[in-house]
Scaffold this active site. Structure first.
Site, PDB file in Angstrom:
ATOM      1  N   CYS A  43       0.876  -1.088   0.010  1.00  0.00           N
ATOM      2  CA  CYS A  43      -0.074   0.045   0.018  1.00  0.00           C
ATOM      3  C   CYS A  43       0.761   1.200   0.045  1.00  0.00           C
ATOM      4  O   CYS A  43       0.897   2.136   0.761  1.00  0.00           O
ATOM      5  CB  CYS A  43      -0.961  -0.099   1.288  1.00  0.00           C
ATOM      6  N   ALA A  54       1.641   4.005  -2.066  1.00  0.00           N
ATOM      7  CA  ALA A  54       1.177   5.339  -2.311  1.00  0.00           C
ATOM      8  C   ALA A  54       0.979   6.332  -1.162  1.00  0.00           C
ATOM      9  O   ALA A  54       0.473   5.543  -0.203  1.00  0.00           O
ATOM     10  CB  ALA A  54       0.257   5.329  -3.605  1.00  0.00           C
ATOM     11  N   PRO A  55       1.291   7.429  -1.259  1.00  0.00           N
ATOM     12  CA  PRO A  55       2.209   8.210  -2.330  1.00  0.00           C
ATOM     13  C   PRO A  55       3.455   8.051  -2.513  1.00  0.00           C
ATOM     14  O   PRO A  55       4.105   8.871  -3.301  1.00  0.00           O
ATOM     15  CB  PRO A  55       1.517   9.476  -1.898  1.00  0.00           C
ATOM     16  N   GLY A  56       4.127   7.318  -1.479  1.00  0.00           N
ATOM     17  CA  GLY A  56       5.500   6.967  -1.715  1.00  0.00           C
ATOM     18  C   GLY A  56       6.442   7.569  -0.821  1.00  0.00           C
ATOM     19  O   GLY A  56       7.632   7.272  -0.846  1.00  0.00           O
ATOM     20  N   GLY A  57       5.978   8.199   0.462  1.00  0.00           N
ATOM     21  CA  GLY A  57       6.882   8.714   1.311  1.00  0.00           C
ATOM     22  C   GLY A  57       7.511   7.614   2.036  1.00  0.00           C
ATOM     23  O   GLY A  57       8.785   7.743   2.397  1.00  0.00           O
ATOM     24  N   LYS A  58       6.959   6.496   2.450  1.00  0.00           N
ATOM     25  CA  LYS A  58       7.803   5.412   3.182  1.00  0.00           C
ATOM     26  C   LYS A  58       8.816   4.811   2.239  1.00  0.00           C
ATOM     27  O   LYS A  58       9.911   4.170   2.693  1.00  0.00           O
ATOM     28  CB  LYS A  58       6.931   4.473   3.959  1.00  0.00           C
ATOM     29  N   ASP A 100      -2.092  -6.772  -6.543  1.00  0.00           N
ATOM     30  CA  ASP A 100      -2.904  -6.954  -5.170  1.00  0.00           C
ATOM     31  C   ASP A 100      -1.989  -7.640  -4.178  1.00  0.00           C
ATOM     32  O   ASP A 100      -1.453  -8.652  -4.630  1.00  0.00           O
ATOM     33  CB  ASP A 100      -4.178  -7.826  -5.527  1.00  0.00           C
ATOM     34  N   ASP A 115       1.392  -0.119   5.391  1.00  0.00           N
ATOM     35  CA  ASP A 115       0.670   1.058   6.005  1.00  0.00           C
ATOM     36  C   ASP A 115      -0.696   0.894   5.161  1.00  0.00           C
ATOM     37  O   ASP A 115      -1.001   1.506   4.046  1.00  0.00           O
ATOM     38  CB  ASP A 115       1.464   2.564   5.251  1.00  0.00           C
ATOM     39  N   CYS A 174      -2.903   5.200   9.870  1.00  0.00           N
ATOM     40  CA  CYS A 174      -3.172   6.696  10.385  1.00  0.00           C
ATOM     41  C   CYS A 174      -4.628   6.774  10.872  1.00  0.00           C
ATOM     42  O   CYS A 174      -5.228   7.813  10.674  1.00  0.00           O
ATOM     43  CB  CYS A 174      -2.718   7.661   9.412  1.00  0.00           C
TER      44      CYS A 174
END
Length: 424
Positions: free
Chosen positions: A242, A244-248, A289, A303, A356
């Site tokens: 999961c 996106a958006p790619g921070g991790k 998936d 996440d 979150c």
């Protein structure tokens, strides 16, 4: 009477109605503001967002000046027009004549609300005189938190902490960034911990120093913590589910990991690629998936999708477009991803699960159920050293739990939950 600012107010009215009547997310509607001039777009964004952020207390103060609430099927958008007008007067501190005149013009364009122009005019004029006093006597944090959230949080965190969370939600969240490397160019900002900094300058993110060069990316301080629970990832294979958006993903790549970022949505996967290109970081992107994956790694990060109630400071529409039923639905979907992610962990490997959300069903209860069903996994408690000495971020069970009222003296942080598990 001029039309100055009227396009912005029309846009804000459309956004507010979309949230309250159709449960359309604020972020999706903000895309429509690209058609406006930058000044109008900024005002529309602020007006819609602040009305939603303070909606409970604005509605309550309006009711003190009205004999009975308006019926939408009879009054059209009159209620939303009043809320926007109240926000202009009491929150944004717009000149009374401008706010009242604009509300009258908005009502004139609605074939139902037009019949309530005298009421709108009278209420807002009274509000401009006596609204501040009336609002001062109201319990704003409680009124701005719907019952479905307040009762849940009071049961989980207690009344005092719930009130602190609610107060934090009434403030707009600052913008945090993560530096790409120790020498990366960065805009004016204050250090929080590690490579995480909090912006102390205004302006479009894309125009700030170091953005185009890939020196940093936007990521809330709390959202940066789950990656740290994986420890030293340099040279190790990590699956980021999961993603996106790619921070991790960028965090992991910047720390030297061999990252496989998995994202089922093609559009969101494209955003990860764009961010990686800008920051000059490398990661493998799989559009897939999690249930269909046939790969393994010693480190897996999830996440998971959730109700995102930990991000209400950034998304003030969430309390008004979601409900308790959404928690159940999201928790079920996230648990399936947790099960899928667990299959990908090599024996002796580590799994970090994060959301979150402030809701127990999406965090603590997920892990309790998972551990009960999987004796081959055990919890690795989070230590103070894992989170820069902030023991208040660690639950009695040894999991990570940040709240919007944490780091209050520096502007707060998102609410996050994360657990670290080891496969035997």
């Amino acid at each position: 009477m001029t039309n100055t600012g009227l396009p912005a107010r029309r846009a804000a009215l459309g956004i507010l109605s979309g949230v309250l009547r159709q449960r359309r997310p604020l972020d999706l509607q903000l895309e429509s503001l690209k058609e406006l001039e930058s000044r109008d777009a900024g005002f529309a964004r602020a007006l819609a967002s602040q009305t939603l952020r303070h909606m409970g207390v604005l509605d309550a103060v309006l009711r003190t000046f009205m004999q009975k609430p308006l019926q939408p099927h009879k009054a059209g958008q009159a209620s939303e027009i009043l809320l926007l007008g109240a926000c202009e007067l009491l929150i944004l501190k717009v000149a009374p004549h401008a706010a009242v005149d604009a509300a009258n013009q908005l009502a004139a364009k609605d074939n139902k609300a037009v019949h309530f122009k005298p009421l709108i005019n009278a209420v807002l004029r009274r509000l401009s005189r006596d609204g501040k006093r009336a609002m001062g006597g109201l319990d704003a944090p409680r009124l701005c938190t719907p019952d479905w959230l307040w009762t849940r949080w009071a049961a989980q965190y207690g009344e005092e902490t719930t009130r602190a969370i609610a107060k934090a939600h009434m403030q707009q969240a600052p913008i945090d960034i993560v530096l790409n490397s120790s020498g990366a160019p960065a805009p004016e900002s204050d250090s929080l911990f590690g490579p995480v900094r909090r912006l102390s300058t205004d302006g479009r993110v894309e125009d700030l120093s170091g953005f185009v060069e890939g020196g940093w990316w936007v990521q809330d301080a709390a959202a940066s913590l789950p990656v740290l629970l994986l420890g030293d990832v340099a040279g190790k294979k990590v699956i980021d589910l999961c993603a996106a958006p790619g921070g991790k993903t960028m965090q992991l790549a910047a720390r030297g990991a061999k990252v496989t970022a998995v994202e089922i949505d093609a559009g969101r996967a494209a955003r990860i690629r764009e961010n990686l290109t800008r920051t000059k970081l490398d990661a493998e992107i799989l559009e897939a998936d999690a249930q269909d994956l046939d790969i393994k790694a010693p480190l897996v990060l999830i996440d998971a999708p959730c109700t995102a109630t930990g991000t209400i400071r950034r998304h003030p529409d969430l309390p008004w477009i979601k409900g308790a039923a959404d928690v159940t639905v999201q928790a079920s979907a996230a648990y399936e991803i947790l099960e899928s992610g667990a299959r990908l962990v090599e024996p002796g490997g580590t799994l970090v699960f994060a959301v979150c959300s402030l809701e127990r069903e999406e965090g603590e209860e997920q892990i309790a159920t998972f551990l009960a069903n999987h004796p081959d996994f055990s919890r690795i408690p989070v230590a103070a050293d894992d989170v820069f000495g902030h023991r208040e971020w660690i639950t009695p069970d040894g999991d990570l739990r940040t709240l919007p009222c944490h780091l209050a003296d520096k502007g707060g942080m998102d609410g996050f939950y994360a657990a670290r598990l080891k496969r035997l």
